[in-house]
Design a protein around this motif. Sequence first.
Motif, short mmCIF file in Angstrom:
data_model
loop_
_atom_site.label_atom_id
_atom_site.label_comp_id
_atom_site.label_asym_id
_atom_site.label_seq_id
_atom_site.Cartn_x
_atom_site.Cartn_y
_atom_site.Cartn_z
N VAL A 1 0.60 -1.13 -0.03
CA VAL A 1 -0.05 -0.04 0.10
C VAL A 1 0.83 1.26 -0.05
O VAL A 1 0.49 2.30 -0.92
N THR A 2 1.99 1.27 0.89
CA THR A 2 2.76 2.50 0.90
C THR A 2 3.45 2.60 -0.25
O THR A 2 3.57 3.68 -0.95
N ILE A 3 3.95 1.54 -1.20
CA ILE A 3 4.76 1.84 -2.40
C ILE A 3 3.93 2.48 -3.17
O ILE A 3 3.86 3.27 -4.35
N GLY B 1 -3.66 2.42 -15.76
CA GLY B 1 -5.04 2.85 -15.94
C GLY B 1 -5.98 2.19 -14.92
O GLY B 1 -7.12 2.27 -15.27
N VAL B 2 -5.62 0.89 -14.56
CA VAL B 2 -6.55 0.08 -13.68
C VAL B 2 -7.15 0.91 -12.59
O VAL B 2 -8.29 0.67 -12.20
N ILE B 3 -6.39 1.79 -11.95
CA ILE B 3 -6.95 2.55 -10.70
C ILE B 3 -8.10 3.61 -11.17
O ILE B 3 -9.17 3.52 -10.48
N GLY C 1 -11.95 9.37 -4.21
CA GLY C 1 -12.12 8.06 -5.00
C GLY C 1 -10.75 7.46 -5.73
O GLY C 1 -10.44 6.36 -5.74
N GLN C 2 -10.02 8.63 -6.08
CA GLN C 2 -8.69 7.93 -6.54
C GLN C 2 -7.75 7.32 -5.35
O GLN C 2 -7.24 6.41 -5.49
N TYR C 3 -7.95 7.79 -4.13
CA TYR C 3 -7.39 7.37 -2.99
C TYR C 3 -7.80 5.82 -2.56
O TYR C 3 -6.86 4.90 -2.41
N LEU C 4 -9.16 5.59 -2.55
CA LEU C 4 -9.82 4.51 -2.46
C LEU C 4 -9.29 3.38 -3.51
O LEU C 4 -8.94 2.25 -3.25
N SER C 5 -9.32 3.93 -4.77
CA SER C 5 -9.05 3.18 -6.02
C SER C 5 -7.53 2.53 -5.88
O SER C 5 -7.10 1.23 -6.17
N THR C 6 -6.83 3.39 -5.30
CA THR C 6 -5.55 3.17 -5.28
C THR C 6 -5.26 1.85 -4.10
O THR C 6 -4.36 1.11 -4.30
N LEU C 7 -5.91 2.06 -3.01
CA LEU C 7 -5.92 1.08 -2.11
C LEU C 7 -6.49 -0.09 -2.57
O LEU C 7 -5.72 -1.23 -2.26
N ALA D 1 -3.82 -1.78 -4.63
CA ALA D 1 -2.49 -2.17 -4.10
C ALA D 1 -2.99 -3.71 -3.25
O ALA D 1 -2.15 -4.36 -3.36
N LEU D 2 -4.33 -3.70 -2.64
CA LEU D 2 -4.85 -4.91 -2.26
C LEU D 2 -4.74 -6.04 -3.15
O LEU D 2 -4.39 -7.14 -2.90
#
Length: 776
Positions: A66-68, A82-84, A102-108, A111-112
């Motif tokens: 998640v951090t990376i 483009g997946v995010i 939304g971008q922040y949650l999509s990034t999480l 990462a998951l």
Amino acid sequence: MAEAHAAVAFSFTVTPDGVDVNLNHEALHAVWESGVISWKKRIGKLKNNFHNGVFPASPLSLLFFVTIVLAIKTAGWDASMGVINVLHLHVPVVNSYSYSVGQYLSTLLFALFLWLVTIMTIRYFLKLLLTYHGWMYEMHGTLSLRTKLWLGLIRIFGGRKPMLNSYQASLPKLPVPSLHDTMQRYLESVESLMEEERYNRMKKLAKEFEDGLGRKLQRYLILKSWWATNYVSDWWEQYVYLRGRAPIMINSNYYGIDALLVKPTDQQASRAANLISIMLKYRREVDREELNPIVLNKTVPLCSAQYERQFNTTRIPGIETDTLVHFKDSSHIAVLHKGRYFKVYIRHKRRLLEPIEIEAMLQRILDDEAEPVEGEAHLAALTAVERVPWAKARKDFFSKGKNKASLDAIEKAAFVVSLDTENIDYDPNDPTALDSYGHSMLHGSGCNRWFDKSFTLVVFPNGRVGFNAEHSWADAPIMAHMWEYSITDEVYMLGYRDDGRCQGTMVYQPPNPIRLEWDFPKPCLDLIETCRIQAQLLCEDVDLHIMMHSAYGKGFIKTCKVSPDAYIQLALQLAYYRSAGKFCLTYESSMTRLFREGRTETVRSCTKDTCAFVKAMEAKADNQELIKLMKKAAGTHQNLYRDAMTGAGIDRHLFCLYVVSKYVGQDSPFLAEVLSEPWRLSTSQTPHQQTDKLDLNKYPDRICGGGGFGPVADDGYGVSYIIAGEDTIFFHISCKNSCPTTGAHKFGRLIEKSFADMKAIFNNASSRDRTLSTSL
């Protein structure tokens, strides 16, 4: 009794003034405590499942991913290609937030997802690595480049700090051997045991089976191997153990004995209390998965599935088949003393009782002079004889009332403890003393062991201990692991006072043992007496000899550059040939725990090379020729053992083909004949030093005497052995008194002679070499 009164949480009576409710706060508190313990276990189980689910990765690695990913995204780079953005636009709830959130949650989420894919990839790669078994076939110290690379990859992807079940999902499935290979190996295994005419007949039957019905059965078996976790283990447990209607006492159950050279205390209650405490600690480690999994050469993990049913488990008799019942937890043990049964609680105020508290409860039982009720003293004989009468009796006489409540207390116990009344000990000046020890552990009186329980801990008045274990739930190495753990920690972790009593001070007054109550009608009493007589006859037919061979052990054998196990098997073949004047089909147990849910496989240790060595020994061939033949036979044996461990054995494959043939309703003359062949020599090695707790270099007197089992064939021998240290080997030899051609002591003497003669080969060869060197 106070215990009976406290068992009722509340009571009420209806009066003209209304309902009068009386609450028992002690009982309600006990209910609350039980619920707390149960929920703690559930939470712990969820935590362990999560840890094992991501192993060999660490749960903290999610934070790393998640951090990376967040750092890269924050820096303005889209590592997701483009997946995010797609996740932001199409995932419900996420697309309802503002762009930045939304971008922040999509990034999480990305990462998951990336973390999960990485974990699955690593686990699949580790499983592929664990399918490689070439390392087993290479000479020690001369590893190939391929094996060295494999070792490096295992250490990279094998994970750190595994829990007991961490490797389970990464273990490969047991493969189904090819039908042709099994047929060839089978024929090779019997070639030296059959006359030419019968061997040619078996070759013909094998060929017909391979070209005909065998192909159909093999397809079903391959289909099962794709679907099931292990294509053998469920059928093996069901048909070999649980469907057997014969008595499990002697025929199935096995035993273990104490470390003979030391005895930490001569106080019965104290020794029992310390061992019970350690075993409960061991159970807690198993439940929490804190017990370290066994890893061969610190690299290759073994399956840990069998540990799950070691405690709180009972074999329930049935008319056609028995059932293994495992309870998630148990807060008590069942204690048997002088024919009386007691329920002894092992928890108090949300904690396990201390050894000194358990000791106090056991001492109360020992001091209790009450007599058993009619039939109670011989009740356990029901578990010792054939299964059908016991199944019917359980339904007719133990399905309600106090008999059901008392039987439940035994069957739901963590395990059973038998406080015996007659002393058993090791006496180096009396070899028969060990024989009595073995008889007591294997069957006792036929009435003082609860043979259905996963295991019964036996403690004698002088402090000696042992156990009797039911076989269907797991194999002997699992019990041997716990036994080694227990008899080591009871001394080095708990210890005893100078007077032999348990260490510590009593903080709480422990609850009193609860005497189990019985009410046997006349038909039940008659059945118990009948079973007692039958059990006694079975016990009297057992000839058992425990032999401590201390002339030499693996220390000398290793100087001969021969596998100790192969050396012992050759000695057993030589002893049997001298006893019977012929060779026989020989069973040696091997484990298949390199595979998930693996149990055992058979090593057919009487090979053509073994026979050649034995015949040369009897013909008094040249020493150098004998050494050459011995090493060739030992090498063949080692390869057979490796084949068995790596899924290329014969007998489990043939067994499963036979089961399939019964399901499809097509009998095979070949399989019927193969599976009816008697194992007149059944052997097994008890593992030693499975834990890092037992340091025999530092404490050489802690060697364990191992354990044994009853004869498999009416006219054969059961031989178990344990290589205890550098200079000692214990043999547990059993046969039947009713067979005129066998004798446990006779076979023991022949084993000793075989060992002496085999050592003389090397000594004579060395003497000759020294003489030649001097003359030159």
